[in-house]
Design a protein around this motif. Structure first.
Motif, PDB file in Angstrom:
ATOM      1  N   PRO A  76      -3.390 -11.392  -1.669  1.00 18.51           N
ATOM      2  CA  PRO A  76      -4.661 -10.658  -1.816  1.00 18.51           C
ATOM      3  C   PRO A  76      -4.908  -9.698  -0.654  1.00 18.51           C
ATOM      4  N   ALA A  77      -5.673  -8.649  -0.954  1.00 18.47           N
ATOM      5  CA  ALA A  77      -6.102  -7.675   0.055  1.00 18.47           C
ATOM      6  C   ALA A  77      -7.494  -7.186  -0.320  1.00 18.47           C
ATOM      7  N   PRO A  78      -8.313  -6.807   0.649  1.00 23.76           N
ATOM      8  CA  PRO A  78      -9.656  -6.321   0.325  1.00 23.76           C
ATOM      9  C   PRO A  78      -9.668  -4.943  -0.322  1.00 23.76           C
ATOM     10  N   GLY A  79      -8.576  -4.203  -0.183  1.00 22.56           N
ATOM     11  CA  GLY A  79      -8.461  -2.878  -0.776  1.00 22.56           C
ATOM     12  C   GLY A  79      -7.089  -2.339  -0.482  1.00 22.56           C
ATOM     13  N   VAL A  80      -6.685  -1.284  -1.189  1.00 23.54           N
ATOM     14  CA  VAL A  80      -5.364  -0.713  -0.951  1.00 23.54           C
ATOM     15  C   VAL A  80      -5.292  -0.054   0.425  1.00 23.54           C
ATOM     16  N   VAL A  81      -6.331   0.681   0.814  1.00 25.52           N
ATOM     17  CA  VAL A  81      -6.299   1.326   2.134  1.00 25.52           C
ATOM     18  C   VAL A  81      -6.251   0.299   3.260  1.00 25.52           C
ATOM     19  N   PRO A  82      -7.072  -0.776   3.227  1.00 23.03           N
ATOM     20  CA  PRO A  82      -6.892  -1.819   4.228  1.00 23.03           C
ATOM     21  C   PRO A  82      -5.479  -2.408   4.233  1.00 23.03           C
ATOM     22  N   ALA A  83      -4.877  -2.558   3.045  1.00 18.99           N
ATOM     23  CA  ALA A  83      -3.499  -3.066   2.979  1.00 18.99           C
ATOM     24  C   ALA A  83      -2.536  -2.102   3.658  1.00 18.99           C
ATOM     25  N   LEU A  84      -2.729  -0.812   3.452  1.00 19.31           N
ATOM     26  CA  LEU A  84      -1.872   0.182   4.114  1.00 19.31           C
ATOM     27  C   LEU A  84      -2.017   0.086   5.630  1.00 19.31           C
ATOM     28  N   SER A  85      -3.230  -0.131   6.080  1.00 17.19           N
ATOM     29  CA  SER A  85      -3.466  -0.267   7.513  1.00 17.19           C
ATOM     30  C   SER A  85      -2.720  -1.474   8.077  1.00 17.19           C
ATOM     31  N   VAL A  86      -2.770  -2.589   7.367  1.00 16.82           N
ATOM     32  CA  VAL A  86      -2.047  -3.787   7.789  1.00 16.82           C
ATOM     33  C   VAL A  86      -0.542  -3.515   7.818  1.00 16.82           C
ATOM     34  N   ILE A  87      -0.045  -2.834   6.802  1.00 19.21           N
ATOM     35  CA  ILE A  87       1.390  -2.553   6.708  1.00 19.21           C
ATOM     36  C   ILE A  87       1.858  -1.675   7.869  1.00 19.21           C
ATOM     37  N   VAL A  88       1.078  -0.647   8.189  1.00 20.99           N
ATOM     38  CA  VAL A  88       1.439   0.223   9.307  1.00 20.99           C
ATOM     39  C   VAL A  88       1.539  -0.588  10.595  1.00 20.99           C
ATOM     40  N   GLN A  89       0.584  -1.476  10.819  1.00 18.82           N
ATOM     41  CA  GLN A  89       0.600  -2.296  12.024  1.00 18.82           C
ATOM     42  C   GLN A  89       1.758  -3.298  12.028  1.00 18.82           C
ATOM     43  N   ALA A  90       2.080  -3.838  10.861  1.00 19.20           N
ATOM     44  CA  ALA A  90       3.083  -4.897  10.775  1.00 19.20           C
ATOM     45  C   ALA A  90       4.509  -4.382  10.871  1.00 19.20           C
ATOM     46  N   PHE A  91       4.753  -3.168  10.381  1.00 16.50           N
ATOM     47  CA  PHE A  91       6.137  -2.722  10.218  1.00 16.50           C
ATOM     48  C   PHE A  91       6.510  -1.491  11.040  1.00 16.50           C
ATOM     49  N   THR A  92       5.612  -0.999  11.865  1.00 15.27           N
ATOM     50  CA  THR A  92       5.937   0.129  12.734  1.00 15.27           C
ATOM     51  C   THR A  92       5.367  -0.099  14.121  1.00 15.27           C
ATOM     52  N   GLU A  93       5.887   0.668  15.053  1.00 16.06           N
ATOM     53  CA  GLU A  93       5.383   0.681  16.425  1.00 16.06           C
ATOM     54  C   GLU A  93       4.761   2.046  16.693  1.00 16.06           C
ATOM     55  N   PRO A  94       3.864   2.141  17.681  1.00 14.89           N
ATOM     56  CA  PRO A  94       3.275   3.444  18.012  1.00 14.89           C
ATOM     57  C   PRO A  94       4.346   4.514  18.204  1.00 14.89           C
ATOM     58  N   GLY A  95       4.091   5.675  17.604  1.00  9.78           N
ATOM     59  CA  GLY A  95       5.014   6.794  17.695  1.00  9.78           C
ATOM     60  C   GLY A  95       6.011   6.858  16.567  1.00  9.78           C
ATOM     61  N   GLU A  96       6.249   5.761  15.859  1.00  5.09           N
ATOM     62  CA  GLU A  96       7.227   5.786  14.765  1.00  5.09           C
ATOM     63  C   GLU A  96       6.654   6.508  13.545  1.00  5.09           C
ATOM     64  N   GLY A  97       7.550   6.964  12.672  1.00  8.85           N
ATOM     65  CA  GLY A  97       7.161   7.861  11.600  1.00  8.85           C
ATOM     66  C   GLY A  97       6.853   7.183  10.276  1.00  8.85           C
ATOM     67  N   VAL A  98       5.819   7.695   9.613  1.00  9.32           N
ATOM     68  CA  VAL A  98       5.474   7.278   8.251  1.00  9.32           C
ATOM     69  C   VAL A  98       5.442   8.526   7.385  1.00  9.32           C
ATOM     70  N   LEU A  99       6.164   8.490   6.281  1.00  9.26           N
ATOM     71  CA  LEU A  99       6.386   9.661   5.445  1.00  9.26           C
ATOM     72  C   LEU A  99       5.381   9.717   4.298  1.00  9.26           C
ATOM     73  N   ILE A 100       4.810  10.892   4.084  1.00 13.17           N
ATOM     74  CA  ILE A 100       3.884  11.117   2.969  1.00 13.17           C
ATOM     75  C   ILE A 100       4.285  12.398   2.236  1.00 13.17           C
ATOM     76  N   GLN A 101       3.727  12.584   1.026  1.00 14.97           N
ATOM     77  CA  GLN A 101       4.079  13.736   0.190  1.00 14.97           C
ATOM     78  C   GLN A 101       2.832  14.536  -0.178  1.00 14.97           C
ATOM     79  N   PRO A 102       2.387  15.413   0.722  1.00 15.58           N
ATOM     80  CA  PRO A 102       1.180  16.198   0.459  1.00 15.58           C
ATOM     81  C   PRO A 102       1.431  17.286  -0.585  1.00 15.58           C
ATOM     82  N   PRO A 103       0.330  17.715  -1.260  1.00  9.70           N
ATOM     83  CA  PRO A 103      -1.054  17.290  -1.074  1.00  9.70           C
ATOM     84  C   PRO A 103      -1.239  15.868  -1.607  1.00  9.70           C
ATOM     85  N   VAL A 104      -1.752  14.981  -0.776  1.00  6.71           N
ATOM     86  CA  VAL A 104      -1.780  13.574  -1.162  1.00  6.71           C
ATOM     87  C   VAL A 104      -3.075  12.929  -0.671  1.00  6.71           C
ATOM     88  N   TYR A 105      -3.399  11.813  -1.274  1.00  2.85           N
ATOM     89  CA  TYR A 105      -4.583  11.005  -0.970  1.00  2.85           C
ATOM     90  C   TYR A 105      -4.818  10.974   0.536  1.00  2.85           C
TER      91      TYR A 105
END
Length: 392
Positions: free
Chosen positions: A92-121
């Motif tokens: 369970p998660a309180p929302g998709v955006v909170p889940a994304l926040s948890v994932i970023v913290q769990a699987f990356t370190e400061p400065g590491e890259g996360v890829l997105i495909q703009p124009p995007v949410y």
């Protein structure tokens, strides 16, 4: 159609973000809100009845991930998307955006890259940046009125990324990715050891002949290197009930997510959200089918109206979602001028395209999940404003 989606329900003074924040969001209260992605339709009667039964119980303490909770998700994914998932894969998660926040913290370190495909949410970029990670962009490319993935660029950008946020179906451009496109994404990410985080919150809102394909369902190797974020919130208008969840079939990924989620105090369930989701997934399918039929009618109406009355505005008809990506560049306005024109002259509250990245400049996102009378009102206001501009 057995459900009355034409009924206009007054949402003023219900603390509805979409309606009651107009003064702070747009600077005035006389705009027609067609922005944030919730619907102006009541949830299915089965959901309302389940919530009333739970209210009548009278005790609203902490709740757990029950067998009924898990079974409803497993059954829904199998029936609706032909995806067989293990019950233990659901967290369970309180929302998709909170889940994304948890994932970023769990699987990356400061400065590491996360890829997105703009124009995007737009919360994608905000979430990445807020944790001091590097935003890496693989912009979509428009070809003949349809957005596509630039795979050569994706191959290059994946070398720099630890995670890819895959918006599927894509918000705001409305693409429903094909099996071939998803496989190519998966193969590139596997080659470069990039964790795919598939935001599939709009998965149920897809128009025939298009079909949503869960990314993780395509190949065991994709499932082992991905996390899917999902929820009934967009499908059944339950956004205020905190009903999201993630699906992580790989045990190590799941445990790492659960640890980070607990650390962030994001592991609790909403007692009413649980009841609403179970009822929606178990008894809401006919309602959803009727909703999709009604939304397709809204899109037909809108497409015809714009062609006949506002040819300056180009509509990208969505393959999925109830959000329409509109190209206003023919008006020759700057992004700020376009925002002001729509608010001050058309009296419309839309999502500004530039929020979704620089690729969205000159565009706006319109939410058409409303009774047709409200959609027609909004389109008439837009046509009147553009007509007045032509004369001016």
């Amino acid at each position: 159609m057995s459900y009355d989606f034409d009924q206009v329900i007054d949402r003023w003074n219900t603390a509805a973000s979409k309606w009651d924040s107009l003064a702070s969001r747009f600077g005035r209260t006389d705009v027609l809100p067609m922005w944030v992605a919730d619907m102006d339709f009541p949830s299915p009667s089965a959901v309302q009845e389940a919530l009333m039964r739970r209210v009548q119980h009278g005790v609203y303490g902490y709740t757990i991930k029950s067998q009924a909770y898990v079974d409803s998700i497993v059954s829904w994914m199998q029936r609706r998307h032909k995806w067989t998932i293990a019950p233990e894969a659901i967290v369970p998660a309180p929302g998709v955006v909170p889940a994304l926040s948890v994932i970023v913290q769990a699987f990356t370190e400061p400065g590491e890259g996360v890829l997105i495909q703009p124009p995007v949410y737009h919360p994608f970029k905000r979430t990445i940046a807020s944790w001091n990670r590097t935003v890496i962009e693989n912009p979509l490319v428009e070809r003949n009125g349809r957005y596509e993935i630039n795979f050569a660029d994706l191959e290059e950008k994946a070398r720099q990324a630890k995670i890819m946020f895959l918006c599927s179906p894509h918000n705001p451009v409305g693409r429903v990715w094909t099996e071939d496109e998803l496989r190519r994404v998966g193969e590139i990410c596997l080659r470069h050891d990039v964790l795919v985080v598939a935001d599939e919150i709009h998965a149920d809102l897809v128009f025939a002949p298009h079909r949503h394909i869960p990314f993780a369902s395509l190949d065991p190797s994709f499932a082992a290197r991905s996390i899917t974020c999902a929820a009934p919130s967009k499908t059944f208008n339950l956004a205020g009930l905190n009903t999201a969840y993630i699906i992580a079939e790989d045990g190590d990924l799941r445990r790492k997510y659960q640890t980070a989620s607990a650390r962030a105090a994001m592991a609790e369930l909403n007692v009413f959200g649980v009841e609403a989701m179970i009822a929606a997934y178990n008894h809401g399918e006919n309602w959803l089918d009727d909703l999709l039929h009604y939304l397709a009618g809204n899109l037909d109406f809108m497409e015809s109206f714009l062609q006949q009355n506002v040819p300056e505005v180009r509509m990208f008809r969505p393959e999925g979602t109830y959000l329409v990506w509109l190209d206003f560049r023919a008006l020759g306005l700057s992004p700020k001028e376009l925002d002001q024109f729509l608010i001050e002259e058309a009296r419309l509250g839309l999502n500004e395209g530039h929020l979704f990245g620089r690729e969205g400049e000159g565009f706006q996102r319109m939410n058409i999940a409303c009774p047709r009378a409200l959609l027609e009102q909004g389109l008439q206001q837009l046509a009147g404003a553009i007509k007045a501009r032509r004369k001016g």
